[in-house]
Structure formats: C-alpha cells, structure tokens
Design a protein around this motif. Sequence first.
Motif, PDB file in Angstrom:
ATOM      1  N   LYS A   4      -8.536   4.943   1.835  1.00 20.44           N
ATOM      2  CA  LYS A   4      -8.041   5.959   0.905  1.00 20.44           C
ATOM      3  C   LYS A   4      -6.644   6.396   1.317  1.00 20.44           C
ATOM      4  CE  LYS A   4     -12.607   7.526  -0.215  1.00 20.44           C
ATOM      5  NZ  LYS A   4     -13.427   8.592  -0.668  1.00 20.44           N
ATOM      6  N   ASN A   5      -5.871   6.845   0.327  1.00 18.09           N
ATOM      7  CA  ASN A   5      -4.525   7.373   0.563  1.00 18.09           C
ATOM      8  C   ASN A   5      -3.650   6.386   1.327  1.00 18.09           C
ATOM      9  OD1 ASN A   5      -5.278   9.841  -0.695  1.00 18.09           O
ATOM     10  ND2 ASN A   5      -6.218  10.485   1.212  1.00 18.09           N
ATOM     11  N   VAL A   6      -3.538   5.194   0.794  1.00 15.95           N
ATOM     12  CA  VAL A   6      -2.745   4.146   1.426  1.00 15.95           C
ATOM     13  C   VAL A   6      -1.674   3.636   0.473  1.00 15.95           C
ATOM     14  CG1 VAL A   6      -4.611   3.382   2.938  1.00 15.95           C
ATOM     15  CG2 VAL A   6      -4.309   2.298   0.713  1.00 15.95           C
ATOM     16  N   LYS A   7      -0.682   2.984   1.051  1.00 16.92           N
ATOM     17  CA  LYS A   7       0.351   2.284   0.301  1.00 16.92           C
ATOM     18  C   LYS A   7       0.081   0.795   0.496  1.00 16.92           C
ATOM     19  CE  LYS A   7       5.347   1.561   0.376  1.00 16.92           C
ATOM     20  NZ  LYS A   7       6.593   1.941   1.066  1.00 16.92           N
ATOM     21  N   ASP A  29      -0.474   7.944   8.295  1.00 18.41           N
ATOM     22  CA  ASP A  29       0.053   8.179   9.642  1.00 18.41           C
ATOM     23  C   ASP A  29       1.042   7.102  10.091  1.00 18.41           C
ATOM     24  OD1 ASP A  29      -1.570   5.990  10.183  1.00 18.41           O
ATOM     25  OD2 ASP A  29      -2.838   7.040  11.632  1.00 18.41           O
ATOM     26  N   GLY A  30       1.325   6.129   9.198  1.00 16.77           N
ATOM     27  CA  GLY A  30       2.275   5.070   9.522  1.00 16.77           C
ATOM     28  C   GLY A  30       1.634   3.822  10.101  1.00 16.77           C
ATOM     29  N   SER A  31       0.347   3.882  10.442  1.00 11.61           N
ATOM     30  CA  SER A  31      -0.328   2.690  10.959  1.00 11.61           C
ATOM     31  C   SER A  31      -0.507   1.682   9.827  1.00 11.61           C
ATOM     32  CB  SER A  31      -1.679   3.057  11.584  1.00 11.61           C
ATOM     33  OG  SER A  31      -2.546   3.599  10.611  1.00 11.61           O
ATOM     34  N   ARG A  32      -0.740   0.431  10.205  1.00 13.74           N
ATOM     35  CA  ARG A  32      -0.879  -0.594   9.169  1.00 13.74           C
ATOM     36  C   ARG A  32      -1.981  -1.581   9.510  1.00 13.74           C
ATOM     37  NH1 ARG A  32       2.044  -5.509  10.181  1.00 13.74           N
ATOM     38  NH2 ARG A  32       3.027  -5.400  12.212  1.00 13.74           N
ATOM     39  N   LYS A  33      -2.475  -2.208   8.466  1.00 13.56           N
ATOM     40  CA  LYS A  33      -3.468  -3.270   8.555  1.00 13.56           C
ATOM     41  C   LYS A  33      -3.046  -4.347   7.571  1.00 13.56           C
ATOM     42  CE  LYS A  33      -7.435  -0.180   9.352  1.00 13.56           C
ATOM     43  NZ  LYS A  33      -7.903  -0.559  10.655  1.00 13.56           N
TER      44      LYS A  33
END
Length: 102
Positions: A4-7, A29-33
């Motif tokens: 949720k709440n992702v770009k 929070d700036g983390s990525r997957k």
Amino acid sequence: MEFKNVKVIKKANVYFDGRVDSRTIIFEDGSRKTLGFMQKGEYEFGTAAPEVMEVLGGEMLIKRAQDSGFIKIKEGESFSVEGDSSFKVVVNDYADYCCSYK
C-alpha cells in the motif's frame, strides 16, 4: 501479499534478452523492491546493495560466493545476497520473485 502507498515505475527492467524482467516499487520511506519473472535459463546477477529474494512461484537453483554448490529455493522460500557480490541462478521452468533491497 499486498503493498500500500507505493510508487510503481511502469517501465520494466529487462535483462538477458527479455528472459528476465522486473518492475520497481518505491515505498514512502524510500525503500524499494522489485517484482519480477524469470523464464527458463541460466543467469548471473551482480549486486550493489544487500538484498533478499523471495520466490513467489516456481523455483530456482542459486549459488552465491559462499555456497559450495547450487541450492534449490522453492515457492515460499527466500535467500539473502551480500552487497557488492554476485550470484548464479538456474531456472528449469519459471520463477516469480520479489527482491527487497537493504
């Protein structure tokens, strides 16, 4: 699993003549997957940052620098890779995956 709440970066990351592709997801929070898919084949990936790869479907054989041989990773399992390293992957059918970067 749901994020949720992702770009989401719409453009795919495409590797190995289109046999591996992924999409990048960036969290608040700036983390990525990355969510990706590998077709049958043998691959070698390099890492900049430490990462954890979860197999969401299918399976793969992996070999990291510290492994004496290949290890089977099946759906529902995961493995970690050190930063500034590489690892080999063999896919005999397909592998659906999620990669988390630290």
